[in-house]
Design a protein around this motif. Structure first.
Motif, PDB file in Angstrom:
ATOM      1  N   SER A 132      62.718  -6.835  57.009  1.00 34.94           N
ATOM      2  CA  SER A 132      64.015  -6.178  57.133  1.00 34.94           C
ATOM      3  C   SER A 132      65.093  -7.034  57.988  1.00 34.94           C
ATOM      4  O   SER A 132      64.688  -7.996  58.687  1.00 34.94           O
ATOM      5  N   GLY A 133      66.434  -6.654  57.819  1.00 34.76           N
ATOM      6  CA  GLY A 133      67.294  -7.353  58.598  1.00 34.76           C
ATOM      7  C   GLY A 133      67.172  -7.065  60.097  1.00 34.76           C
ATOM      8  O   GLY A 133      67.275  -7.945  60.933  1.00 34.76           O
ATOM      9  N   GLY A 134      66.803  -5.804  60.357  1.00 33.41           N
ATOM     10  CA  GLY A 134      66.589  -5.759  61.724  1.00 33.41           C
ATOM     11  C   GLY A 134      65.206  -6.496  62.485  1.00 33.41           C
ATOM     12  O   GLY A 134      65.475  -6.869  63.658  1.00 33.41           O
ATOM     13  N   GLU A 135      64.278  -6.983  61.583  1.00 34.83           N
ATOM     14  CA  GLU A 135      63.097  -7.787  62.141  1.00 34.83           C
ATOM     15  C   GLU A 135      63.945  -9.152  62.298  1.00 34.83           C
ATOM     16  O   GLU A 135      63.561  -9.808  63.387  1.00 34.83           O
ATOM     17  N   LEU A 136      64.593  -9.545  61.500  1.00 39.12           N
ATOM     18  CA  LEU A 136      65.390 -10.856  61.823  1.00 39.12           C
ATOM     19  C   LEU A 136      66.091 -11.051  62.860  1.00 39.12           C
ATOM     20  O   LEU A 136      66.037 -11.878  63.641  1.00 39.12           O
ATOM     21  N   PHE A 137      66.852  -9.923  62.989  1.00 42.18           N
ATOM     22  CA  PHE A 137      67.742  -9.771  64.442  1.00 42.18           C
ATOM     23  C   PHE A 137      66.836  -9.960  65.547  1.00 42.18           C
ATOM     24  O   PHE A 137      67.255 -10.719  66.533  1.00 42.18           O
ATOM     25  N   ARG A 138      65.642  -9.190  65.579  1.00 36.73           N
ATOM     26  CA  ARG A 138      64.754  -9.317  66.708  1.00 36.73           C
ATOM     27  C   ARG A 138      64.311 -10.720  66.980  1.00 36.73           C
ATOM     28  O   ARG A 138      64.221 -11.244  67.968  1.00 36.73           O
ATOM     29  N   VAL A 139      63.781 -11.493  65.724  1.00 35.60           N
ATOM     30  CA  VAL A 139      63.324 -12.757  65.982  1.00 35.60           C
ATOM     31  C   VAL A 139      64.146 -13.645  66.478  1.00 35.60           C
ATOM     32  O   VAL A 139      63.861 -14.505  67.484  1.00 35.60           O
ATOM     33  N   ILE A 140      65.701 -13.394  66.105  1.00 30.11           N
ATOM     34  CA  ILE A 140      66.759 -14.337  66.720  1.00 30.11           C
ATOM     35  C   ILE A 140      66.951 -14.076  68.066  1.00 30.11           C
ATOM     36  O   ILE A 140      67.098 -15.017  68.846  1.00 30.11           O
ATOM     37  N   LYS A 141      66.899 -12.965  68.425  1.00 30.99           N
ATOM     38  CA  LYS A 141      66.994 -12.309  69.741  1.00 30.99           C
ATOM     39  C   LYS A 141      65.702 -12.854  70.585  1.00 30.99           C
ATOM     40  O   LYS A 141      66.037 -13.031  71.749  1.00 30.99           O
ATOM     41  N   ALA A 142      64.797 -13.079  70.234  1.00 34.04           N
ATOM     42  CA  ALA A 142      63.537 -13.559  70.985  1.00 34.04           C
ATOM     43  C   ALA A 142      63.485 -14.936  71.015  1.00 34.04           C
ATOM     44  O   ALA A 142      62.375 -15.505  71.532  1.00 34.04           O
ATOM     45  N   GLY A 143      64.627 -15.819  70.287  1.00 34.94           N
ATOM     46  CA  GLY A 143      64.489 -17.224  70.383  1.00 34.94           C
ATOM     47  C   GLY A 143      63.570 -17.860  69.205  1.00 34.94           C
ATOM     48  O   GLY A 143      63.295 -18.979  69.311  1.00 34.94           O
ATOM     49  N   GLY A 144      63.365 -16.964  68.340  1.00 35.11           N
ATOM     50  CA  GLY A 144      62.639 -17.649  66.946  1.00 35.11           C
ATOM     51  C   GLY A 144      63.645 -18.289  66.339  1.00 35.11           C
ATOM     52  O   GLY A 144      64.830 -18.139  66.291  1.00 35.11           O
ATOM     53  N   ASP A 145      63.160 -19.119  65.291  1.00 36.77           N
ATOM     54  CA  ASP A 145      63.954 -20.009  64.530  1.00 36.77           C
ATOM     55  C   ASP A 145      63.963 -19.418  63.179  1.00 36.77           C
ATOM     56  O   ASP A 145      63.269 -19.095  62.605  1.00 36.77           O
ATOM     57  N   PRO A 146      65.493 -18.980  62.736  1.00 39.84           N
ATOM     58  CA  PRO A 146      65.577 -18.222  61.404  1.00 39.84           C
ATOM     59  C   PRO A 146      65.126 -19.389  60.433  1.00 39.84           C
ATOM     60  O   PRO A 146      64.662 -18.729  59.240  1.00 39.84           O
ATOM     61  N   GLY A 147      64.971 -20.578  60.600  1.00 33.37           N
ATOM     62  CA  GLY A 147      64.667 -21.547  59.532  1.00 33.37           C
ATOM     63  C   GLY A 147      63.311 -21.382  59.198  1.00 33.37           C
ATOM     64  O   GLY A 147      62.488 -22.326  58.395  1.00 33.37           O
ATOM     65  N   ARG A 148      62.570 -20.702  60.229  1.00 37.23           N
ATOM     66  CA  ARG A 148      60.975 -20.563  59.878  1.00 37.23           C
ATOM     67  C   ARG A 148      60.857 -19.206  59.461  1.00 37.23           C
ATOM     68  O   ARG A 148      59.510 -18.795  59.723  1.00 37.23           O
ATOM     69  N   CYS A 149      61.688 -18.502  58.944  1.00 40.07           N
ATOM     70  CA  CYS A 149      61.451 -16.844  58.514  1.00 40.07           C
ATOM     71  C   CYS A 149      61.377 -16.908  56.975  1.00 40.07           C
ATOM     72  O   CYS A 149      62.358 -17.346  56.336  1.00 40.07           O
TER      73      CYS A 149
END
Ligand SMILES: *Cc1c(COP(=O)(O)O)cnc(C)c1O
Length: 426
Positions: free
Chosen positions: A82-99
């Protein structure tokens, strides 16, 4: 293997006494072990050895920012739904390029956000979705990288609610259809073909359905490699964990090193790596439950004992709103007392919560420790599909989450207050 063990008669998470933690933060309380998360990640990573691979944690298993941050620092990518999970990953310092973005019902808003953030890949679940993503990408003058999720039609031999790789499941595209979807994708100007994906189910305790699915899909992978130069093959998640421990072996060994996982990363890798390395392409894995399931527990305290004419009920302060797996798909959680000596006296009974539903139970007719009013218990293996499925049903505030690391602990999420229950309501 996990880091919840009795030490001098009291259950600990790593170096932290769980009784003290419950006193300080109240119950119900989720507690996660950093070391267990790290060990699980490293064990899988190591088992895969030289295989060109990428581990993407399935965020829906546990989406707490502190947990995602820990995994991001280990180098993990993320499988989002979901978009919400992507938002969480980014807030947690994760790399969207690895999602990678999976799921059968992506909305325009979610696709737009994912394109703007530059995710690695959209895993397509229908022809209609492919056409729609192309249109959204066109409106943003971008190109969307995609993989088709193939449904290999194998029986994952797991509970029917968590099986996803049979033709009658809503997930993925039929084997026979897949090539046609790729042909269409190759003609769409705002789509680039990047890989192929599958995910056959969850809590698999036997490696053979994985082997069967991989063998079935490999010829197609090779054809796609030849025709479209795809760069990855994702074999999904699904590695099962041990939920049920043999009581017969005695209380002190319930949570010991004796755990003999039905499907270890070593067995998984030993059977799959020889098949996959021949492809000479990047292999993506999307473990959720394997990574965090046994890295968490839910602490609760006993409110009352009630001896009915037919049964004994232990009523605890956690309910199905906090942990729904038993009600939702007959999920099993071991239930152990915080004080080891309390496991010496046992009783046959049900452990239930305060919710007004008959489905609100953690076990039924099970031999359990005879704990009493005020005693603390731990519901084991509550690190995956547990807090993430919690709700405010019966207007109960969500529990706090604590992340332990050695002898340190930090509040990963504050306990909700009654005022949180109505925030946003008019
Ligand atoms: C849920 C899910 C996973 C993770 O499954 P686990 O059984 O927790 O490993 C992986 N991939 C996809 C597409 C999923 O939907």
């Amino acid at each position: 293997m996990h880091q919840f063990k009795y030490h001098q008669g009291t259950l600990h998470c790593e170096g932290v006494n769980l009784q003290t933690l419950a006193q300080d933060h109240g119950t119900p309380l989720y507690v996660y072990s950093s070391q267990t998360l790290r060990d699980n990640y490293e064990r899988l990573n190591k088992a895969l050895g030289d295989l060109d691979h990428h581990i993407a944690f399935a965020v829906k298993a546990n989406s707490n920012l502190s947990v995602l941050n820990l995994l991001a620092e280990l180098g993990s990518g993320f499988d989002i739904v979901s978009g919400g999970e992507l938002f969480r990953v980014i807030k947690a310092g994760g790399d969207p390029g690895r999602c990678s973005f999976a799921g059968v019902g992506k909305t325009a808003e979610e696709i737009t956000y994912a394109l703007e953030q530059g995710i690695y890949c959209f895993n397509i679940e229908s022809l209609a979705e492919l056409e729609f993503i192309n249109r959204v990408a066109e409106s943003l003058s971008r190109t969307a990288p995609v993989a088709v999720r193939i449904n290999p039609n194998v029986d994952a031999q797991t509970h029917k609610y968590i099986s996803t790789g049979k033709a009658e499941n809503k997930f993925g595209i039929d084997y026979e259809e897949t090539m046609r979807v790729y042909e269409r994708a190759s003609k769409l100007p705002h789509i680039s073909i990047r890989g192929i994906q599958m995910h056959i189910g969850s809590q698999l305790t036997n490696v053979s359905p994985f082997v069967e699915a991989v063998k079935r899909v490999i010829p197609l992978v090779q054809e796609l490699q030849h025709k479209y130069g795809i760069e990855f093959f994702s074999i999904g998640g699904g590695i099962g964990i041990v939920y049920e421990e043999a009581l017969a072996s005695g209380p002190s060994s319930w949570w010991s090193e004796h755990e003999n996982p039905p499907l270890s990363p070593d067995v998984y890798a030993r059977e799959l790596v020889p098949l996959l390395e021949l492809l000479k392409m990047k292999i993506v894995l999307e473990p959720g439950r394997y990574m965090s399931g046994n890295a968490g527990v839910l602490l609760a305290s006993c409110l009352y004992e009630k001896k009915g004419s037919a049964k004994t009920f232990k009523i605890v302060d956690a309910g199905m709103n906090d942990l729904i797996r038993p009600a939702l798909y007959e999920g099993h959680h071991e239930i152990v007392p915080i004080f080891e000596r309390q496991s010496e006296n046992t009783v046959l009974g049900d452990v239930v919560g305060p919710i007004c539903e008959s489905g609100d139970f953690f076990c039924q007719d099970r031999r359990i420790a005879d704990f009493q009013q005020g005693d603390l218990i731990a519901l084991m293996s509550a690190g995956a599909y547990s807090f993430t499925m919690a709700s405010n049903y019966n207007s109960r505030p969500l529990p706090a989450e604590i992340l332990v690391d050695g002898t340190e602990c930090s509040i990963a999420r504050k306990r909700q207050q009654w005022s949180d229950l109505i925030s946003g309501e008019l």
